[in-house]
Design a protein around this motif. Structure first.
Motif, PDB file in Angstrom:
ATOM      1  N   HIS B 214     -27.564  13.425  25.841  1.00 36.46           N
ATOM      2  CA  HIS B 214     -28.585  12.165  26.329  1.00 36.46           C
ATOM      3  C   HIS B 214     -27.924  10.840  25.534  1.00 36.46           C
ATOM      4  O   HIS B 214     -28.384   9.813  25.830  1.00 36.46           O
ATOM      5  CB  HIS B 214     -29.712  12.392  25.767  1.00 36.46           C
ATOM      6  CG  HIS B 214     -29.921  12.688  24.383  1.00 36.46           C
ATOM      7  ND1 HIS B 214     -29.919  13.890  23.894  1.00 36.46           N
ATOM      8  CD2 HIS B 214     -30.015  11.796  23.346  1.00 36.46           C
ATOM      9  CE1 HIS B 214     -30.083  13.746  22.327  1.00 36.46           C
ATOM     10  NE2 HIS B 214     -30.140  12.599  22.308  1.00 36.46           N
ATOM     11  N   LEU B 216     -25.451   8.216  25.014  1.00 36.38           N
ATOM     12  CA  LEU B 216     -24.332   7.631  25.829  1.00 36.38           C
ATOM     13  C   LEU B 216     -23.278   7.372  25.113  1.00 36.38           C
ATOM     14  O   LEU B 216     -22.016   7.363  25.497  1.00 36.38           O
ATOM     15  CB  LEU B 216     -24.615   6.482  26.471  1.00 36.38           C
ATOM     16  CG  LEU B 216     -25.502   6.619  27.758  1.00 36.38           C
ATOM     17  CD1 LEU B 216     -26.146   5.191  28.057  1.00 36.38           C
ATOM     18  CD2 LEU B 216     -24.359   6.568  28.772  1.00 36.38           C
ATOM     19  N   ALA B 217     -23.093   7.221  23.536  1.00 32.97           N
ATOM     20  CA  ALA B 217     -21.852   6.566  22.948  1.00 32.97           C
ATOM     21  C   ALA B 217     -21.090   8.181  22.881  1.00 32.97           C
ATOM     22  O   ALA B 217     -19.926   7.892  22.894  1.00 32.97           O
ATOM     23  CB  ALA B 217     -22.431   6.084  21.555  1.00 32.97           C
ATOM     24  N   VAL B 218     -21.929   9.128  22.497  1.00 24.87           N
ATOM     25  CA  VAL B 218     -21.206  10.603  22.307  1.00 24.87           C
ATOM     26  C   VAL B 218     -20.595  10.837  23.641  1.00 24.87           C
ATOM     27  O   VAL B 218     -19.530  11.021  23.854  1.00 24.87           O
ATOM     28  CB  VAL B 218     -22.230  11.682  22.140  1.00 24.87           C
ATOM     29  CG1 VAL B 218     -21.562  12.850  22.447  1.00 24.87           C
ATOM     30  CG2 VAL B 218     -22.737  11.300  20.611  1.00 24.87           C
ATOM     31  N   GLN B 220     -19.408   8.641  26.201  1.00 23.72           N
ATOM     32  CA  GLN B 220     -18.219   7.874  26.389  1.00 23.72           C
ATOM     33  C   GLN B 220     -17.000   8.536  25.683  1.00 23.72           C
ATOM     34  O   GLN B 220     -15.973   8.165  25.938  1.00 23.72           O
ATOM     35  CB  GLN B 220     -18.434   6.407  25.936  1.00 23.72           C
ATOM     36  CG  GLN B 220     -17.449   5.529  26.584  1.00 23.72           C
ATOM     37  CD  GLN B 220     -16.893   4.560  25.424  1.00 23.72           C
ATOM     38  OE1 GLN B 220     -17.171   4.748  24.201  1.00 23.72           O
ATOM     39  NE2 GLN B 220     -16.248   3.547  26.034  1.00 23.72           N
ATOM     40  N   HIS B 221     -17.149   8.855  24.362  1.00 23.22           N
ATOM     41  CA  HIS B 221     -16.300   9.361  23.580  1.00 23.22           C
ATOM     42  C   HIS B 221     -15.560  10.395  24.261  1.00 23.22           C
ATOM     43  O   HIS B 221     -14.210  10.635  24.006  1.00 23.22           O
ATOM     44  CB  HIS B 221     -16.697   9.658  22.124  1.00 23.22           C
ATOM     45  CG  HIS B 221     -15.728   9.940  21.116  1.00 23.22           C
ATOM     46  ND1 HIS B 221     -14.968   9.018  20.582  1.00 23.22           N
ATOM     47  CD2 HIS B 221     -15.520  11.173  20.714  1.00 23.22           C
ATOM     48  CE1 HIS B 221     -13.983   9.538  19.633  1.00 23.22           C
ATOM     49  NE2 HIS B 221     -14.278  10.806  19.899  1.00 23.22           N
ATOM     50  N   VAL B 222     -16.186  11.435  24.793  1.00 26.12           N
ATOM     51  CA  VAL B 222     -15.360  12.426  25.231  1.00 26.12           C
ATOM     52  C   VAL B 222     -15.144  12.601  26.655  1.00 26.12           C
ATOM     53  O   VAL B 222     -14.214  13.378  27.154  1.00 26.12           O
ATOM     54  CB  VAL B 222     -16.262  13.773  24.775  1.00 26.12           C
ATOM     55  CG1 VAL B 222     -16.392  14.129  23.399  1.00 26.12           C
ATOM     56  CG2 VAL B 222     -17.664  13.688  25.598  1.00 26.12           C
ATOM     57  N   TYR B 244     -19.074   1.462  31.599  1.00 26.11           N
ATOM     58  CA  TYR B 244     -19.561   0.832  30.526  1.00 26.11           C
ATOM     59  C   TYR B 244     -19.245  -0.636  30.930  1.00 26.11           C
ATOM     60  O   TYR B 244     -19.670  -1.546  30.607  1.00 26.11           O
ATOM     61  CB  TYR B 244     -18.858   1.282  29.135  1.00 26.11           C
ATOM     62  CG  TYR B 244     -19.497   2.468  28.698  1.00 26.11           C
ATOM     63  CD1 TYR B 244     -18.682   3.705  29.207  1.00 26.11           C
ATOM     64  CD2 TYR B 244     -20.606   2.636  28.122  1.00 26.11           C
ATOM     65  CE1 TYR B 244     -19.427   5.034  28.933  1.00 26.11           C
ATOM     66  CE2 TYR B 244     -21.287   3.814  27.649  1.00 26.11           C
ATOM     67  CZ  TYR B 244     -20.646   5.085  28.129  1.00 26.11           C
ATOM     68  OH  TYR B 244     -21.072   6.235  27.757  1.00 26.11           O
ATOM     69  N   LEU B 256     -27.820   1.756  29.016  1.00 26.71           N
ATOM     70  CA  LEU B 256     -26.988   0.953  28.187  1.00 26.71           C
ATOM     71  C   LEU B 256     -27.568   0.060  27.130  1.00 26.71           C
ATOM     72  O   LEU B 256     -27.216  -0.110  26.151  1.00 26.71           O
ATOM     73  CB  LEU B 256     -25.772   0.565  29.019  1.00 26.71           C
ATOM     74  CG  LEU B 256     -24.741   1.465  29.580  1.00 26.71           C
ATOM     75  CD1 LEU B 256     -23.982   0.815  30.692  1.00 26.71           C
ATOM     76  CD2 LEU B 256     -23.966   1.962  28.576  1.00 26.71           C
ATOM     77  N   ILE B 259     -29.526   1.332  24.139  1.00 28.62           N
ATOM     78  CA  ILE B 259     -29.077   2.093  22.741  1.00 28.62           C
ATOM     79  C   ILE B 259     -29.023   1.063  22.026  1.00 28.62           C
ATOM     80  O   ILE B 259     -28.532  -0.012  21.670  1.00 28.62           O
ATOM     81  CB  ILE B 259     -27.575   2.398  23.209  1.00 28.62           C
ATOM     82  CG1 ILE B 259     -27.605   3.253  24.296  1.00 28.62           C
ATOM     83  CG2 ILE B 259     -26.921   3.147  22.030  1.00 28.62           C
ATOM     84  CD1 ILE B 259     -26.025   3.362  24.893  1.00 28.62           C
ATOM     85  N   LEU B 261     -27.587  -0.518  18.616  1.00 26.47           N
ATOM     86  CA  LEU B 261     -26.330  -0.583  18.095  1.00 26.47           C
ATOM     87  C   LEU B 261     -26.271  -0.856  16.704  1.00 26.47           C
ATOM     88  O   LEU B 261     -26.913  -1.717  16.280  1.00 26.47           O
ATOM     89  CB  LEU B 261     -25.345  -1.756  18.858  1.00 26.47           C
ATOM     90  CG  LEU B 261     -24.984  -1.414  20.455  1.00 26.47           C
ATOM     91  CD1 LEU B 261     -24.430  -2.629  20.777  1.00 26.47           C
ATOM     92  CD2 LEU B 261     -24.203  -0.288  20.513  1.00 26.47           C
TER      93      LEU B 261
END
Lengths: 323, 325, 299
Positions: B214, B216-218, B220-222, B244, B256, B259, B261
């Motif tokens: 759930h 989004l940053a995680v 995007q990383h993988v 993104y 987006l 989130i 930041l």
């Protein structure tokens, strides 16, 4: 600079466990000024929730106790206040909201009932007066159709709405200080945005101070003016928000900030990590508690414990990250 | 382009709501309502969405923990949607799963060694010695000490347990791992350790991932490709960079912008959605997102938007929204 | 709020030996004073019963060793009964009888309950579950004593009719407890993981789920043990119980006349020994339950 609303000095909280006595909080000091939002940040086990609970005397007394320190508020020391005195303060001068609204709200009473309970006790209102005020509060926290909702039960509301009801209850007596313990951790991201916005808005309206306890650095950045980073029962760093994020001095804060996955243009192959694990509170190392995982550790760090202001005002570190 | 490793076609999973005296079916919870996706070997597809969107149910339906109500799951060209338990066995070697709750994903009364050997025993891989060797190998791959072999799960921390879970999933050399929120229950400083492990497994062993989360940053990383889910459907799917850089669906944009930041002082115009995440037992009519959508039109209330291809064949970008009809 | 657990979060992998949940339970148990004393008493009884079984003592429980109603003396520690048998020997011999019934019934009933309960729970909602629940309901509604009498009659005085009747009735409680626990456990992710690996269903039940109910089963076994002993006393008193051999129930039955005549030794010996075992076992069972409670033992 105004007088601080809350003054915590050298607070220490202990728990008796089957393996021995543990100091969950070990010498924590901070101030909270009126109308500011302060973040208390850290990972699980760092002692932030325990600190928050202790301010209202909510630490379960058999296994836990305030072992040392003082909590000055309104001319009294809450650390030594009687249960009677604390009860007068809870809900009226200092309020608290929790992570899981479902367990904080009583499932067998309606929302209206629970709110009226608080209002009656602290403001001495009659039933109908309390109901009117409850409906007003619900509207203020952004609950649609409050007149209908006031007679519903907690399970009939969504997670975000329950959280707002809890906020409404917490603010109904216009407290000077609100302690929010991970208020949005259990919520979806879009709901979290709503609730945080609500807290910000209400904080301005009610002109109260907020202690926001969380592990989410993003939430802290968006809502707080100052923040304290806790590690293993002690404060590692304390600074105004802009400084804390732009130039973290304590290696733990720096490590934490760089290891969080963030939406970036070009994503790195590997995220920087903080090696190792949080030490067991039963087997604490002799020196600095972060030394074993710290890339900047000196010999001194293995044997002596740093305090806030060692090398730099904001961090408890012998070898802080250079500017 | 090699043939896809996993193809999901119009998958649906409905749960009946029973009620009344004779426990007849009163209604359906449409947890997954027509999802299609394609995963190439070695690729990572990130599935993102909030609670109730059906992403976990989708993952479990693909691996046959739930029986799909309709649609197809095709693994390595073979239709595995309705295979029996026995017929599924060879496919289970190729597709494994890692779970969210490190405190519930390991059997409490089995040692690490027993837990890691079980997949090898069930699938008759080599003899005793080979299996023992493989178990030790697995611990190395996930970066854990050999001393862990005789320990019980409760002696480990959350991050370590998650690694043991990953080791178990790797035992049979799967080509695909479905990761159901594998870092959501971990502390921030441990999350990055596990994410790095996942990245290593992708790179060094060429394992494809269906990564469900759930955050989004995680994601995007993988991920190489990302699908955004809302109430049982994928509303937008494209490669992570494009998602993104230029998100098209209003929900994706709201997600987006929601989130928080860790960048104080950055002024953002935040899209705050009204209302709450709806329940899949009672979905809205027409486009499921219309009650909360800042750009909703009349049409959205009555017509369900069909997926439209907005990108190029080289970089597909599918969106289900009337704004682009 | 789970602050104590929060505090216990990070445990380093020390050089200490691997700790199963049993070891942790044992550690907890050893700190329970009352439990330890109770356990010691139980062990004493076990020793006595074992000795009888191996023929070390009380072999002459049926012999006419003395005069009618002799008082307590060095020759007869508890005196003699109405026909001159040594009460002490009879009381000691009865210990073996009690243990025999208690153990047989406890083990069999708990095993049966565990297996059927696990199957019912795992397949809850299905016809198999309904069948097992129906069986439980039916057996539960038959009055126990009538049931024993019926079985004794059907089996034409088989010495094990009492055991059979008890096992068939006592398994139900264990079955219900295990079924409830299994319904919860089968939602755990490690069960999902086993499914995803292709582990066959019955293997999942008996390898992953049932062992996690073992703390419940153990405590239930001790409760059943006590229930069996107490039931035997009533059954023997009514003539439906032990046929050959001696038991505390029989002793109490035969002492009813003696008590009317003012001779209490027989009655008291049996009652006190019975009370002692039941009390000690109950306390032991309580301590065991506390020690094995997964909420306090595991993290």
């Amino acid at each position: 600079m105004a007088e601080p609303l809350l003054r915590v000095r050298d607070l220490a909280i202990e728990f008796d466990t089957q393996y021995g006595t543990v100091r969950a909080v070990d010498g924590v000091s901070f101030d909270v000024y009126p109308e500011e939002t302060v973040g208390l940040v850290g990972e699980s086990g760092c002692g932030k929730t325990v600190t928050g609970l202790s301010l209202l005397g909510l630490i379960p007394k058999p296994p836990g106790r305030i072992a040392a320190g003082s909590i000055e508020f309104g001319g009294r020391d809450l650390a030594t206040a009687s249960e009677e005195e604390l009860r007068k303060i809870r809900g009226s001068e200092i309020s608290m909201i929790f992570q899981e609204p479902m367990t904080a709200l009583n499932p067998v009473f309606t929302i209206g009932n629970q709110m009226a309970d608080v209002l009656a006790r602290h403001k001495g209102l009659t039933n109908s007066q309390a109901r009117t005020e409850a409906i007003e509060m619900l509207a203020r926290v952004g609950i649609p159709s409050p007149a209908r909702r006031v007679d519903e039960y907690p399970h009939q509301l969504s997670g975000g709405q329950r959280q707002r009801v809890m906020i409404a209850m917490a603010l109904s007596c216009n407290p000077k200080l609100l302690i929010a313990d991970e208020p949005t951790t259990a919520l979806d991201v879009t709901t979290q945005a709503q609730v945080l916005e609500q807290i910000n808005k209400l904080q301005e309206e009610f002109r109260m101070a907020v202690i926001l306890i969380t592990h989410d650095l993003g939430v802290v950045a968006e809502t707080c003016q100052r923040a304290m980073v806790m590690y293993c029962g002690k404060v590692a760093e304390q600074a105004p928000i802009a400084e804390l994020f732009a130039q973290p001095r304590h290696p733990y804060t720096a490590g934490l900030l760089s290891s969080i996955p963030r939406i970036r243009e070009d994503r790195p192959e590997h995220l920087p990590i903080i090696a190792g694990r949080v030490p067991d509170l039963l087997h604490l190392p002799a020196g600095c508690r972060f030394a074993a995982r710290c890339e900047r550790a000196l010999d001194r760090c293995q044997t002596e414990q740093p305090e806030l202001g060692e090398q730099t005002a904001s961090a408890a570190c012998f070898n802080p990250v250079p500017l | 382009m090699s043939s896809p490793l996993l193809q999901v076609e119009e998958l649906r999973k409905y749960f009946p709501i029973r009620g009344g005296l004779l426990r007849g079916v009163k209604a359906q919870v449409k947890a997954v309502d027509g999802v299609s996706l394609v995963l190439q070997p070695g690729q990572t597809y990130g599935l993102v969405g909030e609670s109730g969107c059906g992403k976990s149910t989708l993952g479990r339906s693909i691996i046959r923990l739930y029986e799909p109500t309709a649609g197809k799951v095709i693994l390595d060209g073979a239709d595995i949607t309705h295979l029996s338990r026995k017929e599924m066995l060879p496919y289970r070697e190729r597709m494994q799963m890692i779970f969210q709750d490190p405190y519930a994903s390991l059997s409490p009364r089995r040692t690490v060694s027993q837990t890691l050997r079980e997949p090898l025993d069930i699938h008759n891989k080599g003899d005793r010695n080979t299996r023992d060797k493989r178990v030790r190998e697995l611990l190395d791959v996930v970066g854990m000490s050999q001393r862990a072999l005789n320990r019980y799960p409760h002696e480990f921390s959350g991050g370590q347990r998650q690694r043991i879970g990953i080791a178990r999933a790797l035992a049979l050399n799967p080509r695909l791992i479905i990761a159901d929120e594998p870092v959501s229950a971990l502390d921030v400083s441990v999350q990055s350790q596990v994410l790095n492990l996942v990245a290593d497994l992708q790179r060094e062993h060429g394992i494809a991932f269906l990564f469900i989360a759930h955050d989004l940053a995680v994601i995007q990383h993988v991920s190489d490709r990302i699908g955004v889910m809302y109430l049982g459907k994928i509303v937008e799917a494209t490669d992570s960079r494009t998602l993104y850089a230029s998100p098209k669906h209003p929900y994706t944009r709201a997600l987006l912008s929601a989130i928080p930041l860790p960048e104080p002082g950055r002024k953002r115009s935040r899209i705050v959605l009204g209302g709450d995440v709806p329940s899949p037992a009672n979905p809205p009519s027409g486009c499921p997102f219309h009650p909360r959508c800042p750009d909703a039109m009349d049409r959205c209330r009555t017509e369900i938007p069909a997926p439209r291809e907005l990108g190029t064949p080289a970089a597909p970008h599918e969106v289900s929204c009337h704004l682009y009809d | 709020m789970n602050t104590a657990a929060e505090v216990m979060e990070a445990e380093a992998l020390s050089d200490a030996a691997a700790e199963s949940l049993w070891t942790k339970g044992l550690y907890k148990f050893r700190r329970d004073r009352v439990g330890l004393w109770a356990f010691a008493v139980v062990l004493l009884y076990v020793g006595v019963a074992l000795g009888v079984w191996l023929g070390f003592w009380a072999t002459g429980w049926a012999d006419l060793a003395g005069e009618k109603w002799e008082p307590v003396s060095s020759a007869h520690w508890f005196g003699t009964n109405i026909i001159g048998q040594d009460i002490f020997d009879r009381a000691i011999y009865s210990t073996k009888t009690s243990f025999e019934i208690g153990l047989v019934v406890a083990v069999l009933a708990t095993a049966l309950g565990g297996i059927l309960g696990a199957i019912a729970g795992f397949f809850s909602g299905s016809w198999l579950d309904e069948l097992i629940l129906w069986l439980m309901g039916v057996l539960d509604s038959i009055p126990f004593l009538l049931f024993v009498a019926a079985i004794a009659y059907t089996l034409q005085g088989n010495p094990y009719s009492m055991h059979i009747a008890m096992v068939v009735t006592f398994w139900i409680t264990a079955g219900r407890l295990v079924r409830g626990e299994v319904i919860k456990l089968k939602e755990m992710e490690y069960v999902d993981a086993a499914h995803a690996l292709g582990v066959p269903e019955y293997t999942i039940i008996f390898r992953h789920i049932l062992p996690n109910t073992s703390h419940i089963l153990l405590v239930q076994a001790t409760i059943t043990f006590v229930a069996a002993i107490k039931s035997e006393v009533i059954l023997s008193f009514l003539g439906l119980g032990v046929k050959d051999g001696m038991s505390w129930g029989l002793m109490i039955a035969e002492s009813s006349q003696e008590v009317l005549a003012g001779f209490f030794n027989n009655f008291l010996s049996a009652s006190v020994l019975l009370f002692g075992l039941v009390m000690a076992f109950n306390l032991f069972s309580d301590a065991l339950q506390d020690a094995l409670d997964p909420r306090t033992v595991s993290d």
